[in-house]
Write a protein that holds these residues in place. Sequence first.
Motif, PDB file in Angstrom:
ATOM      1  N   ASP A 244      59.993  29.629  47.481  1.00 16.99           N
ATOM      2  CA  ASP A 244      59.559  31.016  47.666  1.00 16.99           C
ATOM      3  C   ASP A 244      60.035  31.829  46.463  1.00 16.99           C
ATOM      4  O   ASP A 244      61.149  32.344  46.441  1.00 16.99           O
ATOM      5  CB  ASP A 244      60.125  31.587  48.969  1.00 16.99           C
ATOM      6  CG  ASP A 244      59.518  32.939  49.322  1.00 16.99           C
ATOM      7  OD1 ASP A 244      58.956  33.588  48.426  1.00 16.99           O
ATOM      8  OD2 ASP A 244      59.625  33.352  50.493  1.00 16.99           O
ATOM      9  N   GLN A 245      59.176  31.926  45.455  1.00 11.96           N
ATOM     10  CA  GLN A 245      59.565  32.609  44.226  1.00 11.96           C
ATOM     11  C   GLN A 245      59.641  34.120  44.398  1.00 11.96           C
ATOM     12  O   GLN A 245      60.177  34.812  43.545  1.00 11.96           O
ATOM     13  CB  GLN A 245      58.598  32.251  43.094  1.00 11.96           C
ATOM     14  CG  GLN A 245      58.649  30.778  42.675  1.00 11.96           C
ATOM     15  CD  GLN A 245      59.952  30.375  41.993  1.00 11.96           C
ATOM     16  OE1 GLN A 245      60.919  31.125  41.971  1.00 11.96           O
ATOM     17  NE2 GLN A 245      59.993  29.167  41.458  1.00 11.96           N
ATOM     18  N   TYR A 246      59.103  34.642  45.485  1.00 10.09           N
ATOM     19  CA  TYR A 246      59.170  36.076  45.746  1.00 10.09           C
ATOM     20  C   TYR A 246      60.307  36.437  46.717  1.00 10.09           C
ATOM     21  O   TYR A 246      60.381  37.571  47.168  1.00 10.09           O
ATOM     22  CB  TYR A 246      57.842  36.576  46.320  1.00 10.09           C
ATOM     23  CG  TYR A 246      56.769  36.792  45.289  1.00 10.09           C
ATOM     24  CD1 TYR A 246      56.681  37.978  44.571  1.00 10.09           C
ATOM     25  CD2 TYR A 246      55.840  35.792  45.016  1.00 10.09           C
ATOM     26  CE1 TYR A 246      55.695  38.182  43.616  1.00 10.09           C
ATOM     27  CE2 TYR A 246      54.843  35.987  44.063  1.00 10.09           C
ATOM     28  CZ  TYR A 246      54.783  37.181  43.365  1.00 10.09           C
ATOM     29  OH  TYR A 246      53.807  37.375  42.428  1.00 10.09           O
ATOM     30  N   LEU A 247      61.178  35.480  47.024  1.00  8.55           N
ATOM     31  CA  LEU A 247      62.185  35.696  48.054  1.00  8.55           C
ATOM     32  C   LEU A 247      63.063  36.905  47.747  1.00  8.55           C
ATOM     33  O   LEU A 247      63.284  37.760  48.614  1.00  8.55           O
ATOM     34  CB  LEU A 247      63.050  34.445  48.221  1.00  8.55           C
ATOM     35  CG  LEU A 247      64.007  34.464  49.420  1.00  8.55           C
ATOM     36  CD1 LEU A 247      63.224  34.355  50.725  1.00  8.55           C
ATOM     37  CD2 LEU A 247      65.019  33.317  49.317  1.00  8.55           C
ATOM     38  N   THR A 248      63.568  37.012  46.527  1.00 10.10           N
ATOM     39  CA  THR A 248      64.466  38.117  46.175  1.00 10.10           C
ATOM     40  C   THR A 248      63.724  39.453  46.209  1.00 10.10           C
ATOM     41  O   THR A 248      64.254  40.452  46.718  1.00 10.10           O
ATOM     42  CB  THR A 248      65.092  37.885  44.789  1.00 10.10           C
ATOM     43  OG1 THR A 248      65.709  36.597  44.754  1.00 10.10           O
ATOM     44  CG2 THR A 248      66.148  38.945  44.490  1.00 10.10           C
ATOM     45  N   LEU A 249      62.511  39.486  45.682  1.00 12.44           N
ATOM     46  CA  LEU A 249      61.741  40.726  45.721  1.00 12.44           C
ATOM     47  C   LEU A 249      61.401  41.120  47.159  1.00 12.44           C
ATOM     48  O   LEU A 249      61.435  42.302  47.513  1.00 12.44           O
ATOM     49  CB  LEU A 249      60.459  40.575  44.892  1.00 12.44           C
ATOM     50  CG  LEU A 249      60.639  40.378  43.382  1.00 12.44           C
ATOM     51  CD1 LEU A 249      59.281  40.245  42.693  1.00 12.44           C
ATOM     52  CD2 LEU A 249      61.449  41.512  42.763  1.00 12.44           C
ATOM     53  N   GLU A 250      61.100  40.134  47.995  1.00  9.03           N
ATOM     54  CA  GLU A 250      60.844  40.419  49.412  1.00  9.03           C
ATOM     55  C   GLU A 250      62.089  41.024  50.057  1.00  9.03           C
ATOM     56  O   GLU A 250      62.002  41.983  50.830  1.00  9.03           O
ATOM     57  CB  GLU A 250      60.457  39.140  50.153  1.00  9.03           C
ATOM     58  CG  GLU A 250      59.050  38.654  49.888  1.00  9.03           C
ATOM     59  CD  GLU A 250      57.997  39.401  50.701  1.00  9.03           C
ATOM     60  OE1 GLU A 250      58.364  40.338  51.430  1.00  9.03           O
ATOM     61  OE2 GLU A 250      56.816  39.042  50.586  1.00  9.03           O
ATOM     62  N   GLY A 251      63.257  40.459  49.732  1.00  6.44           N
ATOM     63  CA  GLY A 251      64.498  40.989  50.286  1.00  6.44           C
ATOM     64  C   GLY A 251      64.760  42.417  49.858  1.00  6.44           C
ATOM     65  O   GLY A 251      65.177  43.259  50.664  1.00  6.44           O
ATOM     66  N   LEU A 252      64.504  42.714  48.582  1.00 12.18           N
ATOM     67  CA  LEU A 252      64.682  44.080  48.094  1.00 12.18           C
ATOM     68  C   LEU A 252      63.727  45.049  48.803  1.00 12.18           C
ATOM     69  O   LEU A 252      64.113  46.146  49.193  1.00 12.18           O
ATOM     70  CB  LEU A 252      64.444  44.134  46.584  1.00 12.18           C
ATOM     71  CG  LEU A 252      65.571  43.571  45.706  1.00 12.18           C
ATOM     72  CD1 LEU A 252      65.110  43.439  44.268  1.00 12.18           C
ATOM     73  CD2 LEU A 252      66.810  44.458  45.782  1.00 12.18           C
ATOM     74  N   ILE A 254      62.452  44.698  51.810  1.00 15.73           N
ATOM     75  CA  ILE A 254      62.901  44.854  53.200  1.00 15.73           C
ATOM     76  C   ILE A 254      64.096  45.795  53.285  1.00 15.73           C
ATOM     77  O   ILE A 254      64.164  46.671  54.155  1.00 15.73           O
ATOM     78  CB  ILE A 254      63.229  43.466  53.802  1.00 15.73           C
ATOM     79  CG1 ILE A 254      61.952  42.644  53.958  1.00 15.73           C
ATOM     80  CG2 ILE A 254      63.952  43.615  55.140  1.00 15.73           C
ATOM     81  CD1 ILE A 254      62.205  41.166  54.191  1.00 15.73           C
ATOM     82  N   ILE A 255      65.067  45.640  52.369  1.00 14.42           N
ATOM     83  CA  ILE A 255      66.250  46.510  52.385  1.00 14.42           C
ATOM     84  C   ILE A 255      65.846  47.949  52.085  1.00 14.42           C
ATOM     85  O   ILE A 255      66.362  48.882  52.701  1.00 14.42           O
ATOM     86  CB  ILE A 255      67.310  45.997  51.381  1.00 14.42           C
ATOM     87  CG1 ILE A 255      67.866  44.651  51.840  1.00 14.42           C
ATOM     88  CG2 ILE A 255      68.447  47.012  51.233  1.00 14.42           C
ATOM     89  CD1 ILE A 255      68.786  43.982  50.838  1.00 14.42           C
ATOM     90  N   TYR A 256      64.923  48.128  51.154  1.00 15.81           N
ATOM     91  CA  TYR A 256      64.441  49.489  50.873  1.00 15.81           C
ATOM     92  C   TYR A 256      63.857  50.115  52.130  1.00 15.81           C
ATOM     93  O   TYR A 256      64.151  51.268  52.462  1.00 15.81           O
ATOM     94  CB  TYR A 256      63.384  49.457  49.765  1.00 15.81           C
ATOM     95  CG  TYR A 256      62.851  50.823  49.417  1.00 15.81           C
ATOM     96  CD1 TYR A 256      63.466  51.598  48.427  1.00 15.81           C
ATOM     97  CD2 TYR A 256      61.758  51.372  50.087  1.00 15.81           C
ATOM     98  CE1 TYR A 256      62.991  52.861  48.117  1.00 15.81           C
ATOM     99  CE2 TYR A 256      61.277  52.633  49.787  1.00 15.81           C
ATOM    100  CZ  TYR A 256      61.893  53.376  48.810  1.00 15.81           C
ATOM    101  OH  TYR A 256      61.442  54.641  48.510  1.00 15.81           O
ATOM    102  N   GLN A 257      63.034  49.366  52.822  1.00 13.66           N
ATOM    103  CA  GLN A 257      62.397  49.883  54.030  1.00 13.66           C
ATOM    104  C   GLN A 257      63.420  50.206  55.114  1.00 13.66           C
ATOM    105  O   GLN A 257      63.298  51.201  55.826  1.00 13.66           O
ATOM    106  CB  GLN A 257      61.370  48.890  54.547  1.00 13.66           C
ATOM    107  CG  GLN A 257      60.158  48.759  53.618  1.00 13.66           C
ATOM    108  CD  GLN A 257      59.261  47.596  53.970  1.00 13.66           C
ATOM    109  OE1 GLN A 257      59.672  46.637  54.612  1.00 13.66           O
ATOM    110  NE2 GLN A 257      57.987  47.677  53.558  1.00 13.66           N
ATOM    111  N   LYS A 258      64.453  49.382  55.237  1.00 16.28           N
ATOM    112  CA  LYS A 258      65.489  49.643  56.241  1.00 16.28           C
ATOM    113  C   LYS A 258      66.280  50.906  55.940  1.00 16.28           C
ATOM    114  O   LYS A 258      66.780  51.565  56.859  1.00 16.28           O
ATOM    115  CB  LYS A 258      66.452  48.447  56.330  1.00 16.28           C
ATOM    116  CG  LYS A 258      65.884  47.217  57.025  1.00 16.28           C
ATOM    117  CD  LYS A 258      66.913  46.110  57.082  1.00 16.28           C
ATOM    118  CE  LYS A 258      66.363  44.878  57.783  1.00 16.28           C
ATOM    119  NZ  LYS A 258      66.095  45.130  59.224  1.00 16.28           N
TER     120      LYS A 258
END
Length: 261
Positions: A244-252, A254-258
Amino acid sequence: MILLVDVGNTNIVLGVYNRLNNKFIAQWRLSTDSKKTSDEYGIEVMQLFHNAKLNPTDVDGVIVSSVVPNIMHSLETMISQYFNITPIIVGPGIKTGINIKYDNPKEVGADRIVNAVAAHEIYKRPCVIIDFGTATTFCALTKCGDYLGGAICPGVQIASEALFERAAKLPRVELIKTPNIICKNTISSMQAGMVYGYIGQVKYIVEKMKKEIIELGEENPYVIATGGLAKLIYEETNCIDKIDQYLTLEGLKIIYQKNKE
């Protein structure tokens, strides 16, 4: 749009997420250089936006994770000056949705937290997360979102450079997979040792981590890999379930949204 910035020891990965269609619409890499000024970074980022035909004024949120403290002043100043935004910085006090079980939670690298957040939200099961960066990190996560900890190893590029620098007769070599592990010249022998030895290291650590997670009463963990060498390792072993090459960007994202939405 949200600008997502992940600062590693070697590269800065930037992504742009479009909230209107829920898609990543750009991803770039810059060299990490603590000597660059905010204006130098600003010029580079503005050029990337221009080349991608994106308007920087459409960015209404920025989030940054970093494992390089001495670059943050330049980056935060650049974001403030060129985007007129105060970024969210991943660190203590930020909502993540996971429970960090480290002895000292403040010691956990922001990149590891971000990857764990993405794995928890997307896969909703116990996970082993491998990030092949300057260092290779292995993280263990339960189904309910307990971040258990993990292991950190030198990245294969660091190991290769160390061998070149410390052994007088060994050259610097390109990291490629050789057809055989029994090689008949020094360069191929080094390549085989680096790549296949690295694959063996990954397999052993994953097996041990999965065993320890299962002993806690969890189901068989899902193994996710991200980072530069993920594809090479994935092709040579069955211990990784998904890249999952987008894993870190996905995490960022999600954290932004939270924290913002």
